[in-house]
Motif scaffolding. Structure first.
Motif, PDB file in Angstrom:
ATOM      1  N   THR D  87       3.709  16.851  67.204  1.00 51.91           N
ATOM      2  CA  THR D  87       5.072  16.739  67.721  1.00 51.91           C
ATOM      3  C   THR D  87       5.333  17.727  68.857  1.00 51.91           C
ATOM      4  OG1 THR D  87       5.872  18.324  66.087  1.00 51.91           O
ATOM      5  CG2 THR D  87       5.977  15.994  65.486  1.00 51.91           C
ATOM      6  N   GLY D  89       5.960  19.467  72.096  1.00 54.15           N
ATOM      7  CA  GLY D  89       6.380  19.001  73.406  1.00 54.15           C
ATOM      8  C   GLY D  89       7.242  17.758  73.383  1.00 54.15           C
ATOM      9  N   ARG D  90       7.403  17.171  72.188  1.00 54.97           N
ATOM     10  CA  ARG D  90       8.218  15.953  72.110  1.00 54.97           C
ATOM     11  C   ARG D  90       9.611  16.278  71.561  1.00 54.97           C
ATOM     12  NH1 ARG D  90       4.517  11.361  71.788  1.00 54.97           N
ATOM     13  NH2 ARG D  90       2.386  12.164  71.850  1.00 54.97           N
ATOM     14  N   ARG D  91      10.538  15.371  71.800  1.00 56.36           N
ATOM     15  CA  ARG D  91      11.907  15.587  71.317  1.00 56.36           C
ATOM     16  C   ARG D  91      12.504  14.263  70.845  1.00 56.36           C
ATOM     17  NH1 ARG D  91      15.871  18.793  74.982  1.00 56.36           N
ATOM     18  NH2 ARG D  91      17.013  18.551  73.018  1.00 56.36           N
ATOM     19  N   ASP D  94      11.193  10.342  70.037  1.00 54.51           N
ATOM     20  CA  ASP D  94       9.774  10.446  70.347  1.00 54.51           C
ATOM     21  C   ASP D  94       9.080  11.355  69.336  1.00 54.51           C
ATOM     22  OD1 ASP D  94       7.583   9.808  71.851  1.00 54.51           O
ATOM     23  OD2 ASP D  94       7.765  11.603  73.122  1.00 54.51           O
ATOM     24  N   ALA D  95       9.691  12.479  69.044  1.00 56.00           N
ATOM     25  CA  ALA D  95       9.133  13.411  68.063  1.00 56.00           C
ATOM     26  C   ALA D  95       9.134  12.777  66.682  1.00 56.00           C
ATOM     27  CB  ALA D  95       9.948  14.705  68.045  1.00 56.00           C
ATOM     28  N   LYS D  97       8.873   9.680  65.870  1.00 57.59           N
ATOM     29  CA  LYS D  97       7.782   8.720  65.775  1.00 57.59           C
ATOM     30  C   LYS D  97       6.444   9.448  65.564  1.00 57.59           C
ATOM     31  CE  LYS D  97       5.394   5.206  68.437  1.00 57.59           C
ATOM     32  NZ  LYS D  97       5.058   4.908  69.828  1.00 57.59           N
ATOM     33  N   ALA D  98       6.247  10.512  66.309  1.00 53.17           N
ATOM     34  CA  ALA D  98       5.005  11.278  66.189  1.00 53.17           C
ATOM     35  C   ALA D  98       4.887  11.882  64.790  1.00 53.17           C
ATOM     36  CB  ALA D  98       4.976  12.386  67.239  1.00 53.17           C
ATOM     37  N   ARG D  99       6.010  12.333  64.254  1.00 51.96           N
ATOM     38  CA  ARG D  99       6.004  12.941  62.925  1.00 51.96           C
ATOM     39  C   ARG D  99       5.632  11.908  61.871  1.00 51.96           C
ATOM     40  NH1 ARG D  99       8.266  17.623  61.755  1.00 51.96           N
ATOM     41  NH2 ARG D  99       9.540  17.530  63.641  1.00 51.96           N
ATOM     42  N   ASP D 149      14.794  15.889  64.007  1.00 46.68           N
ATOM     43  CA  ASP D 149      14.488  14.942  65.089  1.00 46.68           C
ATOM     44  C   ASP D 149      15.693  14.041  65.359  1.00 46.68           C
ATOM     45  OD1 ASP D 149      11.961  15.955  65.380  1.00 46.68           O
ATOM     46  OD2 ASP D 149      10.991  14.436  64.137  1.00 46.68           O
ATOM     47  N   GLU D 158      20.347   9.449  72.177  1.00 42.16           N
ATOM     48  CA  GLU D 158      19.459   8.326  71.877  1.00 42.16           C
ATOM     49  C   GLU D 158      19.998   7.443  70.762  1.00 42.16           C
ATOM     50  OE1 GLU D 158      14.961   9.733  72.906  1.00 42.16           O
ATOM     51  OE2 GLU D 158      15.818  10.536  71.061  1.00 42.16           O
ATOM     52  N   CYS D 200       9.208   2.525  63.909  1.00 42.37           N
ATOM     53  CA  CYS D 200       9.665   2.628  65.291  1.00 42.37           C
ATOM     54  C   CYS D 200      10.714   1.572  65.590  1.00 42.37           C
ATOM     55  CB  CYS D 200       8.482   2.463  66.253  1.00 42.37           C
ATOM     56  SG  CYS D 200       7.394   3.870  66.276  1.00 42.37           S
TER      57      CYS D 200
END
Lengths: 212, 212, 212, 212
Positions: D87, D89-91, D94-95, D97-99, D149, D158, D200
């Motif tokens: 995660t 660098g992401r916010r 986006d973060a 989803k990565a998590r 997040d 968002e 997602c």
DNA sequence: CATGAATGAGTATTCATTCAT
DNA sequence: TATGAATGAATACTCATTCAT
């Protein structure tokens, strides 16, 4: 009427099974504990030696502690009965002598039990501290027996009126324990012959009136 | 030259280290055994409590048996020395009294050691049967001490000439052991106050000449 | 004639007794399994808690597996009935919402049973692999229920026509299970309040037509 | 200088031995627990499978609880690291989803560990209640990750400003757990493919601004 | 139908001892 | 000399299951 008869019969039979296995296991436990010590005696061994499975002791007594507790209680009762019957009708020094003999006689009548008792008293201190109250009560009952005999003897004029009955009760019980401890399985017969008359002599001479 | 000098130095240092760790470990062993019992005390605990690693006791004594054996020998020597110094120059009943006091005094001077000694005497019977000879020898030395005192007293005319010295020596040792056993860590002070005069009185009255 | 009359009577009584003990034991089993887990719950405990002997569960169900199997079957039937009555007459998203609520409501109506169910689903995987088919069938029935609701909703035009109904059915069932698992006995009420409207919102927004 | 070099060397070697056996045993534990369940996995088995003796696990971790506790801590750290790197660098969404992907990816990278983790989370509730705080903390960290997040996504505009981030974090974590639980060793790959895009989509559609 | 006594296989845990460092 | 890692045998305890009543 069939009901009335079969119910008790069934119960008597189940109870009998239980009672028999109980007796056998406690007997096996005393035998093994007296010989190998409390720690080295296995619950499985006890069950097997009693003629049952290795798991029965735990099922019956819940744990090793439970078994030892039960065994101790049974022996406590046995001592109580024996002592009562041997000192019945006696008083003073006469009762004290009988009480001392009862201790020794117990070791002769049920040597396994006596050996196990001594072992448990000593080993349980570390292995089962929770058992200490029962052990203390057991020893205290003996001590009080000797003390009351001495007090009675004092009342009867058999011993000096200034005798420290508590201290001497301790001494007597200590001597009996100290001389029998750790000597089971070997020369206990010698102790059985020697100790009672020795105590009698001590009691007669040391505790008697100065004039006697 | 450096070799010649450093070698002995090193050796002396090594010997000193060894002696110190030895002392510490035996002390730790006595402390733990007296408190938790022989079986519940682990070699690892002893090493750690002494300030070393858990493995040192085995390295030093080879086995648990070896450690207990060494400890017992050390305490045996200590008893011998103490008794000799306390009974030195005394004879007969006087010596007997001093000897009895020595037993009790040992428990006061090194309570940990005394407690460990009692525990070992009792537990080793089952745990280390090979140790029995040493234990028997230890107890026999005490018994013989009391017996010789009594024989001496008989020779000195302090007690009746028909006194069974062996039997009474057993009684005395038994009383001392029976009254101290399993009572370490609690009311031993009471025993220390009570027992010696009690034995003295018994000795004086029970063993004295009929005329006394 | 007495025979003819008493036999059925006895049988009816026997059947009633059996039915009652059955109900009680399954209830006790659910209670204990939900609280202590499948493994930690013993057959003896179940029998005793149900008010019978420790041996009855085995007599009735043959084995622990048999008991769990029976319990699972009973709960399966209960779920089936409840879901049927709650979704009766509804279609599409409306039915889906009712089905989700039924899952939660089960936990509220028979919390012991719901907790036991969750526990069994998880623990039986390792303890009773033979039970897996029944468990899979149970979960599959729920999944198919949600899937069919979604397919129906698609047919009704309530959701997008390209919706992956299988995947979303998995997601919904997963969310319900994941949020209730291991949370019985504590803050389940919170879940009961939160989860249904949340799912409704998700269903409404995520699955709805783009235009909605 | 020899001293200076050998000391660290010795230590490094001993430490290395320990570290290696540690790694091996934890790996073996994860493998077995994930396959047979926590209860059915024996400490002895773990030791042997790791290539050591049956007694080493207890020597090292003290008890089964200790081993599980250690294993859980290790996996906790692993998760923390993995999530942080994924995660980084992401916010916002986006973060998030990565998590979510990190959770699944963990199961792909170390399937044994992931399976063991799930099993422990579920079984430890009954077997080791003392472990619950650590388990709760582990799950809470995931939940808070998702919540933060979402909060961030709300701040970034968002998602809708009235979104209940706590409730949705619960839903997301629940869905992930519910869909992976008890499915290790079988069709997990399917879940790996399906779940992330599903989440997602849900995130995009359900949580997005009404206008989106 | 129901009770409860008895079985026995399985497991965590302890710890003296060995051995590599 | 000293450390501490690793071994492996021993044992209390659990409990599903069998069986006598």
């Amino acid at each position: 009427m069939t009901q009335v008869d079969t119910q008790p019969l069934r119960r008597r039979t189940q109870a009998a099974r239980r009672e028999q296995s109980d007796r056998r296991m406690l007997r096996a436990a005393a035998y093994l504990i007296g010989r190998r010590g409390l720690h080295a005696t296995t619950l499985a061994e006890i069950g097997v030696r009693a003629g049952y499975s290795s798991g029965l002791p735990v099922v019956r007594y819940g744990s090793k502690f439970g078994l030892v507790d039960t065994l101790l209680a049974a022996m406590d009762r046995w001592c109580e009965t024996t002592v009562a019957s041997m000192t019945g009708g006696r008083r003073g020094l006469d009762a004290l002598k009988a009480r001392a003999e009862a201790y020794i006689i117990g070791a002769r009548t049920i040597p396994d039990g006596a050996a196990a008792l001594q072992t448990i008293i000593v080993e349980a201190r570390y292995a089962f501290p929770e058992l200490q109250p029962r052990i203390d009560a057991f020893l205290e009952r003996w001590r009080l027996g000797f003390r009351d005999d001495l007090l009675d003897a004092r009342r009867l004029g058999e011993v000096r009126s200034d005798l420290d009955c508590d201290a001497y009760a301790n001494l007597i019980l200590g001597a009996i324990r100290g001389m029998t401890i750790g000597r089971f399985g070997e020369d206990l017969r010698e102790v059985q012959r020697e100790l009672p008359p020795l105590l009698c002599e001590m009691v007669r001479q040391a505790l008697a009136l100065p004039s006697a």
